[in-house]
Design an enzyme around this catalytic site. Structure first.
Site, short mmCIF file in Angstrom:
data_model
loop_
_atom_site.label_atom_id
_atom_site.label_comp_id
_atom_site.label_asym_id
_atom_site.label_seq_id
_atom_site.Cartn_x
_atom_site.Cartn_y
_atom_site.Cartn_z
CG HIS A 68 -0.93 1.83 7.20
ND1 HIS A 68 -0.02 1.47 8.16
CD2 HIS A 68 -0.24 2.60 6.31
CE1 HIS A 68 1.16 2.00 7.87
NE2 HIS A 68 1.05 2.69 6.74
CD GLU A 69 -1.30 2.75 2.62
OE1 GLU A 69 -0.85 3.91 2.54
OE2 GLU A 69 -0.58 1.76 2.87
CG HIS A 93 0.06 7.23 5.09
ND1 HIS A 93 1.21 7.78 5.61
CD2 HIS A 93 0.30 5.90 5.01
CE1 HIS A 93 2.10 6.82 5.84
NE2 HIS A 93 1.56 5.66 5.49
CB CYS A 149 4.83 2.55 7.35
SG CYS A 149 4.43 4.04 6.42
CG LEU A 150 6.40 1.00 1.38
CD1 LEU A 150 5.94 1.26 -0.05
CD2 LEU A 150 7.45 -0.10 1.41
N GLY A 153 0.84 -1.20 0.00
CA GLY A 153 0.00 0.00 0.00
C GLY A 153 0.87 1.24 0.00
CD GLN A 190 3.44 5.94 2.43
OE1 GLN A 190 2.43 5.43 1.99
NE2 GLN A 190 4.37 5.25 3.07
CO CO Z 1 2.39 3.76 5.56
#
Ligand code: CO
Length: 184
Positions: free
Chosen positions: A146-147, A150, A104-105, A45, A50
């Protein structure tokens, strides 16, 4: 690929993203580039912030083998991955919550147990402006929450237990410092 993954310490990760009002070719290009960045980093995701953008857009691609319940039964066989979520809204959620591991990236190598609603109903548009609704459980429900966080400037570390966050504090400080240094 022109967009770069933004790491913890970048101010944009704390911004609230803005509603998309026009479904343009530029939007479709953004979505395509977000998939490129996500796949290059082996993520499931990715939210627009990001990659340094403030549109309310995130993408998700969960492999079939991860889209299963505790017994290994497939949860969303009818859903075609990957998914593009534009202007997503959680319209309903289960009372029940579930703890599970998340990464998380924007926080390489870090993970923690996070409590999320077990099931969510989400309404959203795709990149062509067509409306969709989805009932999600398991990892998909977790990824959506989660997304969506963000897009509101909320990060998974905000939802960790104070103990876990304290354990990560040194690494978080180092990551934020490196992020600022790399930007100079
Ligand atoms: Co994340």
């Amino acid at each position: 690929m022109s967009l770069k993954l933004k790491m913890y310490g970048e101010a944009i990760l704390r911004e609230r993203a803005l509603e998309v009002s026009e479904f343009t070719e530029a939007l479709a290009d953004l979505v395509k580039e977000m998939f490129d960045v996500m796949y290059a980093s082996h993520g499931i995701g990715l939210a627009a912030e990001q990659v340094g953008r403030t549109e309310r857009v995130f993408v998700i691609d969960i492999p079939p083998e991860s889209d299963v319940d505790a017994k290994g039964n497939r949860l969303h066989p009818e859903v075609n991955m990957p998914l593009v979520f534009i202007n997503p809204v959680i319209e309903a959620h289960s009372v029940e919550m579930e703890r599970g591991a998340e990464g998380c990236l924007s926080f390489p190598g870090m993970s923690g147990e996070i409590e999320r609603w077990s099931e969510v109903d989400v309404a959203f548009c795709d990149e062509t402006g067509v409306s969709h609704a989805l009932h999600a459980k398991g990892l998909l429900a977790r990824a959506i929450q989660h997304e969506l966080d963000h897009l509101n400037g909320v990060l998974f570390i905000d939802r960790m237990s104070p103990v876990k966050k304290a354990l990560l504090e040194g690494r978080l400080k180092r990551l934020a410092r490196d992020t600022k240094r790399n930007r100079l």
